[in-house]
Design an enzyme around this catalytic site. Structure first.
Site, PDB file in Angstrom:
ATOM      1  N   ASP A   1       0.887  -1.185  -0.053  1.00  0.00           N
ATOM      2  CA  ASP A   1       0.179  -0.066  -0.036  1.00  0.00           C
ATOM      3  C   ASP A   1       0.790   1.157   0.003  1.00  0.00           C
ATOM      4  O   ASP A   1       2.320   1.098  -0.333  1.00  0.00           O
ATOM      5  CB  ASP A   1      -1.023   0.145   1.031  1.00  0.00           C
ATOM      6  CG  ASP A   1      -0.499   0.280   2.468  1.00  0.00           C
ATOM      7  OD1 ASP A   1       0.687   0.292   2.619  1.00  0.00           O
ATOM      8  OD2 ASP A   1      -1.139   0.111   3.535  1.00  0.00           O
ATOM      9  N   HIS A   2       0.329   2.264   0.224  1.00  0.00           N
ATOM     10  CA  HIS A   2       0.959   3.733   0.195  1.00  0.00           C
ATOM     11  C   HIS A   2       2.249   3.959   1.387  1.00  0.00           C
ATOM     12  O   HIS A   2       2.999   4.495   1.018  1.00  0.00           O
ATOM     13  CB  HIS A   2      -0.088   4.786   0.291  1.00  0.00           C
ATOM     14  CG  HIS A   2      -0.942   4.616   1.366  1.00  0.00           C
ATOM     15  ND1 HIS A   2      -2.029   3.815   1.685  1.00  0.00           N
ATOM     16  CD2 HIS A   2      -0.698   5.202   2.831  1.00  0.00           C
ATOM     17  CE1 HIS A   2      -2.366   4.010   2.933  1.00  0.00           C
ATOM     18  NE2 HIS A   2      -1.744   4.597   3.538  1.00  0.00           N
TER      19      HIS A   2
ATOM     20  N   ARG B   1       6.836   0.581   8.439  1.00  0.00           N
ATOM     21  CA  ARG B   1       6.820   1.317   9.536  1.00  0.00           C
ATOM     22  C   ARG B   1       7.447   0.706  10.691  1.00  0.00           C
ATOM     23  O   ARG B   1       7.303   1.193  11.922  1.00  0.00           O
ATOM     24  CB  ARG B   1       5.242   2.025   9.936  1.00  0.00           C
ATOM     25  CG  ARG B   1       5.008   2.717   8.760  1.00  0.00           C
ATOM     26  CD  ARG B   1       3.458   3.153   9.005  1.00  0.00           C
ATOM     27  NE  ARG B   1       3.197   4.047   7.689  1.00  0.00           N
ATOM     28  CZ  ARG B   1       1.675   4.499   7.726  1.00  0.00           C
ATOM     29  NH1 ARG B   1       0.873   3.902   8.466  1.00  0.00           N
ATOM     30  NH2 ARG B   1       1.407   5.166   6.671  1.00  0.00           N
TER      31      ARG B   1
ATOM     32  N   GLY C   1       2.806  -4.740   7.934  1.00  0.00           N
ATOM     33  CA  GLY C   1       2.521  -5.835   7.211  1.00  0.00           C
ATOM     34  C   GLY C   1       1.320  -6.883   7.694  1.00  0.00           C
ATOM     35  O   GLY C   1       1.097  -7.804   7.167  1.00  0.00           O
TER      36      GLY C   1
ATOM     37  N   GLY D   1      -1.933  -6.131   8.034  1.00  0.00           N
ATOM     38  CA  GLY D   1      -3.092  -6.071   7.230  1.00  0.00           C
ATOM     39  C   GLY D   1      -3.349  -6.879   6.025  1.00  0.00           C
ATOM     40  O   GLY D   1      -3.966  -7.595   5.459  1.00  0.00           O
TER      41      GLY D   1
ATOM     42  N   ARG E   1       1.704 -31.050   8.523  1.00  0.00           N
ATOM     43  CA  ARG E   1       1.230 -29.913   9.627  1.00  0.00           C
ATOM     44  C   ARG E   1       0.488 -28.865   8.127  1.00  0.00           C
ATOM     45  O   ARG E   1      -0.482 -28.131   8.444  1.00  0.00           O
ATOM     46  CB  ARG E   1       1.967 -29.287  10.411  1.00  0.00           C
ATOM     47  CG  ARG E   1       2.336 -30.224  11.438  1.00  0.00           C
ATOM     48  CD  ARG E   1       3.576 -29.892  12.310  1.00  0.00           C
ATOM     49  NE  ARG E   1       3.997 -30.926  13.348  1.00  0.00           N
ATOM     50  CZ  ARG E   1       4.849 -31.201  13.934  1.00  0.00           C
ATOM     51  NH1 ARG E   1       5.928 -30.286  13.744  1.00  0.00           N
ATOM     52  NH2 ARG E   1       5.180 -32.243  14.732  1.00  0.00           N
TER      53      ARG E   1
ATOM     54  N   ASN F   1       6.895 -23.949   7.513  1.00  0.00           N
ATOM     55  CA  ASN F   1       5.317 -23.700   7.126  1.00  0.00           C
ATOM     56  C   ASN F   1       5.279 -23.777   5.729  1.00  0.00           C
ATOM     57  O   ASN F   1       4.247 -23.430   5.173  1.00  0.00           O
ATOM     58  CB  ASN F   1       4.943 -22.492   7.677  1.00  0.00           C
ATOM     59  CG  ASN F   1       5.407 -22.258   9.278  1.00  0.00           C
ATOM     60  OD1 ASN F   1       5.937 -21.412   9.708  1.00  0.00           O
ATOM     61  ND2 ASN F   1       4.650 -23.076  10.085  1.00  0.00           N
TER      62      ASN F   1
ATOM     63  N   GLY G   1       2.008  -0.866   6.172  1.00  0.00           N
ATOM     64  CA  GLY G   1       2.830  -0.156   7.545  1.00  0.00           C
ATOM     65  C   GLY G   1       3.258  -0.891   8.328  1.00  0.00           C
ATOM     66  O   GLY G   1       4.443  -0.854   8.883  1.00  0.00           O
TER      67      GLY G   1
ATOM     68  N   HIS H   1       6.602 -31.677   8.808  1.00  0.00           N
ATOM     69  CA  HIS H   1       6.003 -30.536   8.438  1.00  0.00           C
ATOM     70  C   HIS H   1       5.216 -30.531   7.449  1.00  0.00           C
ATOM     71  O   HIS H   1       4.128 -29.710   7.240  1.00  0.00           O
ATOM     72  CB  HIS H   1       7.283 -29.334   8.282  1.00  0.00           C
ATOM     73  CG  HIS H   1       8.294 -29.316   9.450  1.00  0.00           C
ATOM     74  ND1 HIS H   1       7.865 -28.900  10.505  1.00  0.00           N
ATOM     75  CD2 HIS H   1       9.588 -29.701   9.505  1.00  0.00           C
ATOM     76  CE1 HIS H   1       8.903 -29.012  11.467  1.00  0.00           C
ATOM     77  NE2 HIS H   1      10.124 -29.474  10.750  1.00  0.00           N
TER      78      HIS H   1
HETATM   79  C1  RB5 Z   1      -2.295   2.385   6.516  1.00  0.00           C
HETATM   80  O1  RB5 Z   1      -2.309   3.591   7.342  1.00  0.00           O
HETATM   81  C2  RB5 Z   1      -1.992   1.400   7.561  1.00  0.00           C
HETATM   82  O2  RB5 Z   1      -3.383   0.908   8.199  1.00  0.00           O
HETATM   83  C3  RB5 Z   1      -1.670   0.209   6.625  1.00  0.00           C
HETATM   84  O3  RB5 Z   1      -0.356   0.244   5.868  1.00  0.00           O
HETATM   85  C4  RB5 Z   1      -1.237  -1.253   7.467  1.00  0.00           C
HETATM   86  O4  RB5 Z   1      -0.275  -0.892   8.428  1.00  0.00           O
HETATM   87  C5  RB5 Z   1      -2.294  -1.899   7.964  1.00  0.00           C
HETATM   88  O5  RB5 Z   1      -2.069  -3.257   8.358  1.00  0.00           O
END
Ligand code: RB5
Length: 149
Positions: free
Chosen positions: A12-13, A113, A72, A74, A140, A103, A70, A137
């Site tokens: 994402d951004h 981030r 990882g 989501g 599993r 795995n 940000g 493994h």
């Molecule tokens: C975006 O602000 C942030 O929510 C996304 O990058 C991520 O961290 C979500 O899991």
């Protein structure tokens, strides 16, 4: 080892810069980076980018996927909704090694981030340089796959 050297990258951004750095890096290691964007840092929605990358791995078009947001977290959750995907978030090389060895992970998620670029490249190296150990493994991993039915 698979002959497919294609690795899909998406983010994402929050992770455009790190994604591009990883794409450049893996090319120097002999992998074929398939960077599906996004290109601009305009705010976007990580689920669609995680899913797009996951479909390229699940279809067999790409051997592995590396996805970033940000944290990882989501984008990892979205990717793991696609049948056949085993994706983990890693903040250290040991975890990246183990999600391959135990795995049979086919995707790696990173938080731009959370970790710095140097550590991210070490994590990528650990992921790409480790083979699945199979054996106990395998059972599993099959149990994980059976949850998709
Ligand atoms: C975006 O602000 C942030 O929510 C996304 O990058 C991520 O961290 C979500 O899991």
């Amino acid at each position: 080892m698979s002959e497919n050297k294609r690795i899909v990258l998406s983010s994402d951004h929050a992770a455009i810069g790190l994604r591009k750095a990883i794409a450049d890096y893996i090319q120097t290691k002999g992998w074929d980076a398939v960077d599906i964007g996004p290109i601009t840092s305009e705010s976007t929605h990580y689920p669609k980018h995680g899913a797009a990358a996951a479909h390229k791995v699940a279809s067999g078009d790409c051997r592995f996927g590396i996805i970033l947001c940000g944290t990882g977290q989501g984008i990892m959750m979205a990717a793991n909704k696609v049948k056949g995907i085993r994706c983990g978030v890693c903040c250290d090389p040991f975890s990246a090694q183990m999600i391959r060895a135990h795995n049979d992970a086919n995707m790696l998620a990173l938080g731009a981030r959370v970790i710095g670029d140097g550590l991210a490249l070490e994590i990528v190296d650990a992921f790409l340089n480790t083979e699945f150990e199979g054996g106990r493994h395998e059972t599993r991993v099959e149990m994980i796959s059976s949850l998709e039915q």
